[in-house]
Scaffold this active site. Structure first.
Site, PDB file in Angstrom:
ATOM      1  N   GLU A   1      -7.020   9.810 -15.352  1.00 13.76           N
ATOM      2  CA  GLU A   1      -7.243  10.155 -13.943  1.00 13.76           C
ATOM      3  C   GLU A   1      -6.324  11.313 -13.518  1.00 13.76           C
ATOM      4  OE1 GLU A   1      -9.122   7.754 -11.802  1.00 13.76           O
ATOM      5  OE2 GLU A   1      -8.988   9.114 -10.115  1.00 13.76           O
TER       6      GLU A   1
ATOM      7  N   GLU B   1       0.834  -1.207   0.000  1.00 14.09           N
ATOM      8  CA  GLU B   1       0.000   0.000   0.000  1.00 14.09           C
ATOM      9  C   GLU B   1       0.867   1.254   0.000  1.00 14.09           C
ATOM     10  OE1 GLU B   1      -3.106   0.156  -1.155  1.00 14.09           O
ATOM     11  OE2 GLU B   1      -3.773  -1.124   0.475  1.00 14.09           O
ATOM     12  N   HIS B   2       0.477   2.202  -0.851  1.00  9.39           N
ATOM     13  CA  HIS B   2       1.234   3.447  -1.033  1.00  9.39           C
ATOM     14  C   HIS B   2       2.659   3.160  -1.511  1.00  9.39           C
ATOM     15  CE1 HIS B   2      -1.778   6.369   0.261  1.00  9.39           C
ATOM     16  NE2 HIS B   2      -2.171   5.459   1.121  1.00  9.39           N
ATOM     17  N   THR B   3       2.801   2.092  -2.246  1.00  8.99           N
ATOM     18  CA  THR B   3       4.109   1.773  -2.830  1.00  8.99           C
ATOM     19  C   THR B   3       4.126   2.037  -4.332  1.00  8.99           C
ATOM     20  OG1 THR B   3       3.299  -0.484  -2.989  1.00  8.99           O
ATOM     21  CG2 THR B   3       4.773  -0.004  -1.149  1.00  8.99           C
TER      22      THR B   3
ATOM     23  N   TYR C   1      -3.262  12.434   0.285  1.00  8.01           N
ATOM     24  CA  TYR C   1      -2.527  11.606  -0.680  1.00  8.01           C
ATOM     25  C   TYR C   1      -1.416  12.447  -1.326  1.00  8.01           C
ATOM     26  CZ  TYR C   1      -2.048   8.034  -4.400  1.00  8.01           C
ATOM     27  OH  TYR C   1      -1.586   7.062  -5.259  1.00  8.01           O
TER      28      TYR C   1
ATOM     29  N   ALA D   1     -15.223   4.286  -1.906  1.00  5.66           N
ATOM     30  CA  ALA D   1     -15.066   3.310  -0.835  1.00  5.66           C
ATOM     31  C   ALA D   1     -13.675   2.686  -0.862  1.00  5.66           C
ATOM     32  CB  ALA D   1     -16.133   2.227  -0.952  1.00  5.66           C
ATOM     33  N   GLY D   2     -12.815   3.189  -1.745  1.00  2.00           N
ATOM     34  CA  GLY D   2     -11.463   2.644  -1.816  1.00  2.00           C
ATOM     35  C   GLY D   2     -11.392   1.330  -2.577  1.00  2.00           C
TER      36      GLY D   2
ATOM     37  N   SER E   1     -11.714   1.333  -5.981  1.00  2.00           N
ATOM     38  CA  SER E   1     -11.304   1.712  -7.334  1.00  2.00           C
ATOM     39  C   SER E   1     -12.416   1.700  -8.363  1.00  2.00           C
ATOM     40  CB  SER E   1     -10.159   0.813  -7.822  1.00  2.00           C
ATOM     41  OG  SER E   1      -9.053   1.019  -7.017  1.00  2.00           O
TER      42      SER E   1
ATOM     43  N   ASP F   1      -4.399   0.581  -9.597  1.00  2.00           N
ATOM     44  CA  ASP F   1      -5.831   0.323  -9.724  1.00  2.00           C
ATOM     45  C   ASP F   1      -6.233   0.029 -11.169  1.00  2.00           C
ATOM     46  OD1 ASP F   1      -5.620   1.068  -7.102  1.00  2.00           O
ATOM     47  OD2 ASP F   1      -6.577   3.026  -7.351  1.00  2.00           O
TER      48      ASP F   1
HETATM   49  C1  GLA Z   1      -5.128   4.725  -4.404  1.00  2.00           C
HETATM   50  C2  GLA Z   1      -4.367   5.031  -5.675  1.00  2.00           C
HETATM   51  C3  GLA Z   1      -3.370   3.896  -5.995  1.00  2.00           C
HETATM   52  C4  GLA Z   1      -2.490   3.600  -4.783  1.00  2.00           C
HETATM   53  C5  GLA Z   1      -3.346   3.413  -3.523  1.00  2.00           C
HETATM   54  C6  GLA Z   1      -2.513   3.273  -2.278  1.00  2.00           C
HETATM   55  O1  GLA Z   1      -5.935   3.582  -4.616  1.00  2.00           O
HETATM   56  O2  GLA Z   1      -5.231   5.170  -6.774  1.00  2.00           O
HETATM   57  O3  GLA Z   1      -2.602   4.244  -7.108  1.00  2.00           O
HETATM   58  O4  GLA Z   1      -1.534   4.601  -4.600  1.00  2.00           O
HETATM   59  O5  GLA Z   1      -4.239   4.491  -3.330  1.00  2.00           O
HETATM   60  O6  GLA Z   1      -1.770   2.099  -2.310  1.00  2.00           O
END
Ligand code: GLA
Length: 380
Positions: free
Chosen positions: A155, A29-31, A216, A118-119, A121, A167
């Site tokens: 995006e 995550e966040h990589t 972010y 909701a995370g 994607s 995503d």
């Molecule tokens: C969101 C972003 C992704 C990714 C995640 C965190 O979903 O769209 O590109 O950075 O956050 O892992």
């Protein structure tokens, strides 16, 4: 079904139907925007596009989710201020044309069951679905990785949301019953089988990701700044991907504490993700679950992108029997958690977490027991 909505609106079935799924990230995550590693899976919730060609250059699109229609002209594609849901299709269409793909007008109906904000994607699914729709209707034979890049560009540059590539990649190239291990630097990837005796259970906190975009951007800048400072000390690093665990330990003494924690999360998350792939392949799901748990602690403590609701969901999850690992998933600040749960325990798990969440916070969580699914452009 979207196909039925099309039939009702136009009195004929659609010529083309495509589906692009949402996703859940198991670890990493966040990589992605740090050139690192990710391990998402496409889920069995998707955006469907149904449509047919027109003989002119008009695109008439109906959103079944928003119950609204708009039209635009392929020769003059502008970003919409109202009906902003149409910007994904507009952006994808504009960039395809700019890259030399001649589109035709179309009547389109789209919608689906990926919850918004909701995370999971839903935006990536709408973008990839739009590109997959043009691809199929016009026989463009687009390279899937090109579609992924075009969708991300939409995006970033058209919709104006900064994001990495994970995503869009998984929505296009996920595979049924598999997770996808992706190197976000060179975009090499491999599908890793998921065992059928464990389930991926997603718990939706119901809290929209309010701070997500601004925070972010802050994280993105902090990561860049950390790289700059580490490079200024003579290390040959282009991104946090290049920073070794020993480098980050050595930086503890001199790097600003906030930057250090951000960088520490990313460096350690990359290590965890690499190990997670190895242990998943070896069938060691206990260790996989431990790595998920560690990922959550790191996101909460070092990266500071969790929330009270996500922490409550993770805490409840870990009290249930048959749970191997639990963590927040996606950008954070609301959205969902992802849980790895033994198949026979999944039903009880869902009920106990939902009840516990309501008791603790007075909020309702939606729980989805997911099946890893095919991406929009995966060849069979
Ligand atoms: C969101 C972003 C992704 C990714 C995640 C965190 O979903 O769209 O590109 O950075 O956050 O892992």
């Amino acid at each position: 079904m979207i196909e039925d909505v099309f039939q009702q609106m136009y009195g004929a079935p659609p010529e083309v139907v495509v589906r692009a799924p949402g996703r859940v990230n198991l670890i990493g995550e966040h990589t992605d925007y740090n050139d690192g590693f990710v391990l998402p899976a496409a889920i069995d919730r998707a955006i469907t596009y149904a449509g047919r060609r027109r003989t002119d250059r008009r695109v008439c699109v109906y959103s079944d989710d928003f119950k609204a229609s708009v039209e635009f002209d392929l020769d003059d594609i502008q970003k919409a201020r109202e009906h902003t849901w149409s910007n994904f299709l507009r952006g994808v269409s504009k960039f395809l044309e700019a890259d030399g793909h001649r589109l035709t007008g179309a009547d389109i109906v789209f919608g689906g069951d990926v919850p918004r904000e909701a995370g999971l994607s839903s935006s990536a699914a709408v973008e990839v679905g739009a590109a997959a729709f043009w691809n199929k209707m016009l026989g463009l034979e687009l390279d899937p990785v090109y579609v992924v890049k075009l969708s991300r560009r939409t995006e970033n540059e058209f919709v104006g949301v900064p994001c990495g590539i994970m995503d869009q990649f998984i929505s296009a190239l996920g595979r049924r019953d598999h997770a996808l291990f992706l190197d976000c630097r060179d975009l090499t990837y491999r599908h890793v089988p998921l065992r059928s005796d464990v389930k991926i259970v997603v718990c939706n906190s119901g809290v929209k990701r309010a701070l997500a975009q601004s925070e972010y951007e802050v994280r993105l800048k902090q990561c860049r700044e950390a790289v700059k400072r580490i490079a200024a000390r003579g290390r040959a690093v282009k991104s946090l991907r290049d920073v070794q665990p020993s480098d980050i330990e050595a930086a503890r003494g001199w790097l600003d504490n906030v930057l250090w924690r951000r960088a520490h999360h990313v460096v350690s998350e990359n290590e965890r993700t690499l190990e997670a792939v190895t242990v998943l392949q070896a069938g060691n799901l206990e260790r996989f679950g431990e790595l998920m748990n560690q990922s959550h602690e790191s996101l909460r403590e070092d990266y500071e992108v969790s929330s009270k609701e996500l922490d409550v969901l993770v805490g409840l999850a870990r009290q249930q029997s048959g749970v191997l690992g639990a963590r927040m998933t996606g950008a954070g600040f609301g959205g969902c958690t992802v849980n790895l749960v033994r198949a026979e325990a999944a039903g009880n798990f869902a009920q106990a977490v939902a009840e516990g969440y309501e008791r603790a916070l007075g909020l309702k969580a939606e729980i989805y027991v997911c099946q890893a699914s095919d991406g929009a452009l995966i060849s069979q």
